[in-house]
Design a protein around this motif. Structure first.
Motif, PDB file in Angstrom:
ATOM      1  N   LEU A  95       0.824  -1.205   0.000  1.00  0.00           N
ATOM      2  CA  LEU A  95       0.000   0.000   0.000  1.00  0.00           C
ATOM      3  C   LEU A  95       0.863   1.261   0.000  1.00  0.00           C
ATOM      4  CD1 LEU A  95      -2.861  -0.944   2.500  1.00  0.00           C
ATOM      5  CD2 LEU A  95      -3.049  -0.680   0.023  1.00  0.00           C
ATOM      6  N   ALA A  96       1.970   1.229   0.720  1.00  0.00           N
ATOM      7  CA  ALA A  96       2.869   2.381   0.759  1.00  0.00           C
ATOM      8  C   ALA A  96       3.416   2.688  -0.629  1.00  0.00           C
ATOM      9  CB  ALA A  96       4.009   2.116   1.742  1.00  0.00           C
ATOM     10  N   LEU A  97       3.821   1.676  -1.339  1.00  0.00           N
ATOM     11  CA  LEU A  97       4.374   1.872  -2.676  1.00  0.00           C
ATOM     12  C   LEU A  97       3.307   2.380  -3.644  1.00  0.00           C
ATOM     13  CD1 LEU A  97       6.681  -1.268  -2.889  1.00  0.00           C
ATOM     14  CD2 LEU A  97       7.341   1.090  -2.397  1.00  0.00           C
ATOM     15  N   LYS A 101       3.131   6.040  -5.705  1.00  0.00           N
ATOM     16  CA  LYS A 101       2.865   6.157  -7.142  1.00  0.00           C
ATOM     17  C   LYS A 101       1.669   7.069  -7.419  1.00  0.00           C
ATOM     18  CE  LYS A 101       4.472   1.467  -8.255  1.00  0.00           C
ATOM     19  NZ  LYS A 101       4.001   0.116  -8.690  1.00  0.00           N
ATOM     20  N   ALA A 102       0.688   7.045  -6.518  1.00  0.00           N
ATOM     21  CA  ALA A 102      -0.543   7.813  -6.733  1.00  0.00           C
ATOM     22  C   ALA A 102      -0.377   9.297  -6.458  1.00  0.00           C
ATOM     23  CB  ALA A 102      -1.664   7.243  -5.863  1.00  0.00           C
ATOM     24  N   GLY A 103       0.739   9.685  -5.821  1.00  0.00           N
ATOM     25  CA  GLY A 103       0.981  11.109  -5.610  1.00  0.00           C
ATOM     26  C   GLY A 103       0.913  11.590  -4.186  1.00  0.00           C
ATOM     27  N   ALA A 104       0.925  10.678  -3.205  1.00  0.00           N
ATOM     28  CA  ALA A 104       0.911  11.096  -1.808  1.00  0.00           C
ATOM     29  C   ALA A 104       2.232  11.767  -1.436  1.00  0.00           C
ATOM     30  CB  ALA A 104       0.656   9.895  -0.899  1.00  0.00           C
ATOM     31  N   ILE A 129       8.750  -0.632   6.587  1.00  0.00           N
ATOM     32  CA  ILE A 129       7.940   0.231   5.718  1.00  0.00           C
ATOM     33  C   ILE A 129       8.719   1.494   5.355  1.00  0.00           C
ATOM     34  CG2 ILE A 129       5.808   1.585   5.592  1.00  0.00           C
ATOM     35  CD1 ILE A 129       4.907  -0.697   7.792  1.00  0.00           C
ATOM     36  N   ALA A 130       9.416   2.068   6.322  1.00  0.00           N
ATOM     37  CA  ALA A 130      10.201   3.267   6.048  1.00  0.00           C
ATOM     38  C   ALA A 130      11.333   2.982   5.062  1.00  0.00           C
ATOM     39  CB  ALA A 130      10.769   3.825   7.352  1.00  0.00           C
ATOM     40  N   ASP A 131      11.889   1.791   5.125  1.00  0.00           N
ATOM     41  CA  ASP A 131      12.958   1.409   4.194  1.00  0.00           C
ATOM     42  C   ASP A 131      12.425   1.178   2.782  1.00  0.00           C
ATOM     43  OD1 ASP A 131      14.909   1.500   6.161  1.00  0.00           O
ATOM     44  OD2 ASP A 131      14.842  -0.653   6.578  1.00  0.00           O
ATOM     45  N   ALA A 132      11.171   0.743   2.679  1.00  0.00           N
ATOM     46  CA  ALA A 132      10.627   0.328   1.387  1.00  0.00           C
ATOM     47  C   ALA A 132      10.197   1.501   0.519  1.00  0.00           C
ATOM     48  CB  ALA A 132       9.434  -0.604   1.601  1.00  0.00           C
ATOM     49  N   SER A 133       9.782   2.592   1.133  1.00  0.00           N
ATOM     50  CA  SER A 133       9.228   3.722   0.385  1.00  0.00           C
ATOM     51  C   SER A 133      10.135   4.937   0.509  1.00  0.00           C
ATOM     52  CB  SER A 133       7.836   4.068   0.924  1.00  0.00           C
ATOM     53  OG  SER A 133       7.388   5.311   0.429  1.00  0.00           O
TER      54      SER A 133
END
Length: 299
Positions: A95-97, A101-104, A129-133
């Motif tokens: 969801l984070a990724l 992509k959606a512009g958050a 999660i912080a590492d992934a995005s």
């Protein structure tokens, strides 16, 4: 130590409801209209797909579509923070990724719920999660719903991560909040409307408010008065909002239900809540409307 005025996503953020059509589908036109109104009335940030946004009952595709639609409506006038927290680390990363992509502009990540992980697992979850995005994270500390606190010492360790920058604070622990503020650069946002002034006064960044769905100007005014040195005016504005806060947030119904009931009565986009939530009754909506009218008449 938190630097006064540190506001990575703005000061006045609304935990925006997710409008649905009467048939229960995602109402993107309504979301754009509501988002534009909130920003025009003083919100410099919008939090989408949080608790108030009914994240447990919206699909992954709906969450992404909502971010895209709201970004189109508000442009760069406000930050968009996407709620991506789930009970599953892998799903949360996905969801984070997608939100990125959606512009958050940022991510709101709640503590994993139901499984009640210990603190080392909570810390590892947020770090993954912080590492992934590439987006900055706001940690969402709401133990009354998740069953698990982000303990102050855990928060202090997490603050070392360069992309963990903020907290939505619904822990009802002002002492713990101040301990973290004194030892980190985290921006604390009051997630409980009755704490807006108190959190700002001890060094918080501002608020992420459910009641701001219906009274954005009135809540922004609390911060504006305090920041201008008008402490008495800020106290007066906070106190005037208490009757509406109590009816919306402490009268036995979820804030999503009361916010949508009142928005509907005001002719603003809202629509129904999704099951298992049920709509507010007529008597409840009438009480909310009376409290709202009283607040806007004096503010």
């Amino acid at each position: 130590m938190t630097t006064p005025g540190t506001t990575p996503f703005g000061r006045a953020l609304c935990a925006m409801i997710t409008p649905f059509t009467e048939a229960g589908a995602l109402d993107l036109d309504g979301a754009q209209h509501l988002a534009d109104r909130l920003v025009s009335d003083g919100c410099d940030g919008l939090v989408l797909s949080g608790t108030t946004g009914e994240s447990p009952t919206t699909t992954d595709a709906e969450k992404s579509a909502l971010v895209r639609a709201v970004r189109e409506a508000v442009g760069e006038r406000a930050s968009i923070v996407a709620g991506v927290g789930t009970a599953d680390t892998r799903h949360t990363v996905e969801l984070a990724l997608e939100a990125e992509k959606a512009g958050a502009d940022g991510l709101l990540v709640v503590t994993p719920y139901y499984s009640r992980p210990p603190q080392d697992a909570v810390e590892a979850h947020f770090r993954e999660i912080a590492d992934a995005s590439g987006l900055p994270l706001a940690l969402y500390d709401i133990p009354g719903r998740t069953g698990t606190r982000i303990e102050p010492e855990t928060m202090i360790r997490l603050a070392e991560h360069p992309r963990i920058v903020a907290v939505k604070d619904c822990a009802y622990d002002l002492l713990g909040t101040q301990k973290v503020l004194a030892r980190t650069e985290l921006a604390y946002y009051a997630g409980c409307d009755e704490y807006v002034l108190a959190t700002r006064a001890v060094g918080g960044a501002g608020f992420i408010s459910t009641v701001a769905n219906v009274a954005p100007r009135q809540f922004r005014a609390v911060l504006d008065a305090f920041d201008a040195g008008d402490t008495a005016g800020a106290i007066r504005r906070q106190q005037r909002a208490i009757p509406l806060i109590e009816l919306m947030m402490s009268a036995g119904l979820p804030g999503t239900v009361t916010a949508k009931g009142l928005l509907g009565a005001l002719g603003l986009p809202a629509g129904p809540v999704r099951s298992p939530l049920r709509p507010a009754g007529r008597e409840t909506v009438d009480g909310l409307l009376a409290a709202y009218e009283e607040l806007v008449s004096v503010c």
